[in-house]
Design a protein around this motif. Structure first.
Motif, short mmCIF file in Angstrom:
data_model
loop_
_atom_site.label_atom_id
_atom_site.label_comp_id
_atom_site.label_asym_id
_atom_site.label_seq_id
_atom_site.Cartn_x
_atom_site.Cartn_y
_atom_site.Cartn_z
N GLU A 1 32.71 31.31 66.95
CA GLU A 1 32.67 32.93 66.34
C GLU A 1 31.77 32.91 65.01
O GLU A 1 31.33 33.91 64.66
CB GLU A 1 34.02 33.35 66.24
CG GLU A 1 34.66 33.51 67.65
CD GLU A 1 36.09 34.08 67.56
OE1 GLU A 1 36.52 34.39 66.31
OE2 GLU A 1 36.75 34.46 68.46
N THR A 2 32.14 31.60 64.23
CA THR A 2 31.59 31.79 62.82
C THR A 2 30.18 31.07 62.73
O THR A 2 29.38 31.51 61.91
CB THR A 2 32.64 30.84 61.79
OG1 THR A 2 33.83 31.67 62.07
CG2 THR A 2 32.08 31.29 60.41
N ILE A 3 29.92 30.05 63.23
CA ILE A 3 28.86 29.35 63.37
C ILE A 3 27.80 29.68 64.61
O ILE A 3 28.38 29.19 65.73
CB ILE A 3 28.76 27.92 63.12
CG1 ILE A 3 29.44 27.63 61.72
CG2 ILE A 3 27.44 27.01 62.96
CD1 ILE A 3 29.64 26.14 61.22
N LYS A 4 26.70 30.28 64.64
CA LYS A 4 26.00 30.63 65.58
C LYS A 4 24.52 30.07 65.67
O LYS A 4 23.95 30.39 64.46
CB LYS A 4 26.08 32.13 66.06
CG LYS A 4 27.43 32.76 65.94
CD LYS A 4 27.35 34.14 66.06
CE LYS A 4 28.89 34.76 66.38
NZ LYS A 4 28.95 36.24 66.01
N ASP A 5 24.28 29.25 66.40
CA ASP A 5 22.59 28.54 66.25
C ASP A 5 22.72 28.05 64.66
O ASP A 5 21.33 28.13 64.21
CB ASP A 5 21.67 29.62 66.47
CG ASP A 5 21.58 30.13 67.82
OD1 ASP A 5 21.94 29.44 68.99
OD2 ASP A 5 21.48 31.46 68.14
#
Length: 567
Positions: A428-432
């Protein structure tokens, strides 16, 4: 737009846009400092000093002992200490033994400590004698196998080491006598032991976790942020580049910001060891002691938080002390008021600038320039080397135009590996590869960034992150409380302070003092509400969700009305 990094046009030639990092573990920097600057003072603590060789030798002894009692690669070891020589020795000793440091706030209650020890799975904890009863009580409910105990007096010079126990008894009302036996170990005995050759482990610079740094989450449950050796080396190296006028082996750093806070740990402790600076350590902030220390010890670098600078500026004896040694100050943990910046610079003749970051980024991502470049008031400055930043829409994630407010997202080598044992929260916090901060801000046409609002519900009180849900859960456990909500309201000293709005059950007669005493049993002092307001009902949405923001807006209106009356 953001990909072109418009902020780089402002970089002085001394700061490279991209840094190359030596793929060495954090503890290697202590080994390097001990080799290059063996007789250089590493730590000054209340009149007693340690050289880098002495610091390394004691960390090595500590590491050997940890391995002897069963600590191996990847084992978590908690450090629950104030800023003392022991906190530095322990930190590097744990890493040299192959362990993962779990930074633990000494202010934690038993409830908070038990949660963190369970979640991290720590096998050992290093703590102060006055905190030993607290640690020993939670031990049976956790994976803790060893408690290592030290005392402030252990590293004080004569005769302070003889006098301090009497001061401690008067201040805390207890004297704890601990023996070096069984699963209880005395720090001062450990560091006397000549270490055997350490067991060596394979090392992965990119993936190996050095630190679990706990932070509250939007759900209210503290999460362990996994910071790798690469994360910490990268952020400390970025800071070194930012302080390009500072010279290795020559600077002195005032260490007041707690090392159990990621900001103090990276920007004071690791940076100092990396550059062989002298650390002038104080176990807690006391304005008068700090003023005396600055005048006598002449620190050149002074990382701090706004509350520290405000405390000094408001001390009645400020003008009696010479603070002119201070050259550079980087303020973190909370927004820095412009008037505080200007007044502190006028008093010291040095530079005070605001930075920005979060635990999940080790922590710094932005700062204003200290020298040779424009500093824009109210701005958090520009991104550090190797750091990408975008402002995206909170609705669709698309890039926002210059000057438009959106969520700040960050990519760089300082961004955490993830949350400990929480893959869903990590996703949820780190995307791509981008860290979604939850903070709202914008970039101006020069490439400078601004924060307009903190995370939706988070309170920043005295530089500490406080999460309302955690407070509310404690209040809801009180048998007389029907409904409760916590919010941050403006405070001239702490930035924000915690206020609780409470609806009592019918017939209840409890007072705010009763609730205050109750809350402080289960919450660290900085989390416990300072103010209570009893209400018949709380504002809610149609589906029954309490409107915290409405309460904050009411407080803001009250403040505005009061200001108008006194204008």
């Amino acid at each position: 737009m953001y990909g072109s990094k418009p902020w780089l046009q402002h970089y002085p030639e001394e700061i490279p846009a991209e840094l190359e990092f030596r793929k060495e573990p954090v503890q290697q920097y202590l080994i390097n400092a001990a080799k290059s600057f063996p007789e250089k003072t590493a730590i000054h603590f209340m009149g007693k000093e340690m050289t880098y060789k002495e610091l390394y030798d004691e960390a090595l002894s500590f590491a050997g002992y940890l391995q002897q009692i069963g600590i191996s690669k990847g084992d978590r070891v908690a450090i629950m200490l104030a800023n003392t020589p022991q906190s530095v020795i322990s930190y590097f000793g744990v890493l040299m033994a192959g362990g993962i440091v779990v930074q633990t706030n000494p202010l934690y209650t038993e409830r908070e400590l038990e949660y963190q020890m369970k979640d991290s799975g720590a096998k050992a904890i290093i703590t102060l004698d006055i905190l030993y009863p607290r640690a020993s009580k939670v031990m049976p409910q956790t994976n803790l196998q060893h408690i290592i105990v030290t005392a402030i007096k252990d590293y004080l010079p004569f005769p302070k080491n003889l006098v301090y126990p009497f001061i401690q008894k008067k201040q805390y009302g207890i004297v704890v006598n601990v023996k070096h036996e069984g699963n209880t170990h005395l720090f001062k005995e450990i560091v006397k032991i000549k270490p055997k050759k350490l067991v060596e482990y394979d090392f992965d610079f990119e993936e190996d976790v050095a630190l679990l740094q706990y932070t509250g989450g939007t759900t209210g449950s503290p999460k362990g942020v996994m910071l790798t050796h690469r994360n910490l080396v990268a952020n400390s190296s970025m800071c070194t580049a930012w302080l390009y006028k500072s010279k290795p082996g020559e600077e002195s750093v005032l260490g007041i910001v707690p090392f159990f806070h990621v900001y103090g740990m990276t920007i004071i402790m690791i940076l100092s060891v990396m550059q062989a600076y002298k650390m002038i350590i104080l176990p807690k902030f006391d304005a008068l002691i700090t003023l005396k220390t600055i005048q006598k010890q002449r620190p050149t670098l002074f990382p701090g938080a706004p509350t520290i600078y405000i405390g000094l500026l408001n001390h009645p004896d400020l003008k009696k002390y010479d603070l002119s040694s201070i050259d550079s100050c980087l303020s973190g943990s909370a927004p820095l008021p412009v008037e505080v910046q200007e007044e502190f610079e006028a008093i010291t003749g040095g530079k005070l600038v605001e930075g920005y970051g979060l635990t999940e980024s080790s922590p710094v991502t932005h700062a204003n320039f200290l020298w040779d470049r424009e500093r824009i008031k109210g701005s958090i400055g520009v991104p550090w080397p190797n750091t990408e930043v975008r402002i995206v829409s909170i609705d669709d994630g698309e890039d926002m135009p210059v000057g438009e407010i959106g969520e700040i997202i960050i990519k760089g080598p300082q961004v955490m590996k993830g949350y400990w044992n929480r893959p869903e929260a990590t996703e949820e916090t780190i995307k791509d590869g981008w860290l979604y901060t939850g903070d709202l801000g914008y970039m101006d046409d020069k490439g400078y960034f601004y924060v307009v609002d903190r995370k939706k519900d988070m309170i920043i009180a005295g530089g500490f992150n406080v999460y309302p849900r955690e407070i509310e859960e404690v209040l809801y456990e009180h048998p007389d409380v029907l409904e409760a909500v916590a919010a941050g309201i403006p405070d001239p000293y702490r930035g924000e302070t915690v206020k609780a709005y409470v609806v009592l059950k019918e017939g209840s007669k409890i007072s705010s003092d009763d609730l205050n005493q109750y809350a402080r049993k289960y919450l660290a002092a900085y989390k416990a509400p300072r103010l209570y307001e009893f209400r018949e009902e709380l504002p809610k949405t149609a589906v029954g969700k309490i409107l915290r923001r409405t309460l904050v807006e009411e407080e803001m209106r009250k403040i505005e009305e009061e200001n108008k009356k006194h204008a």
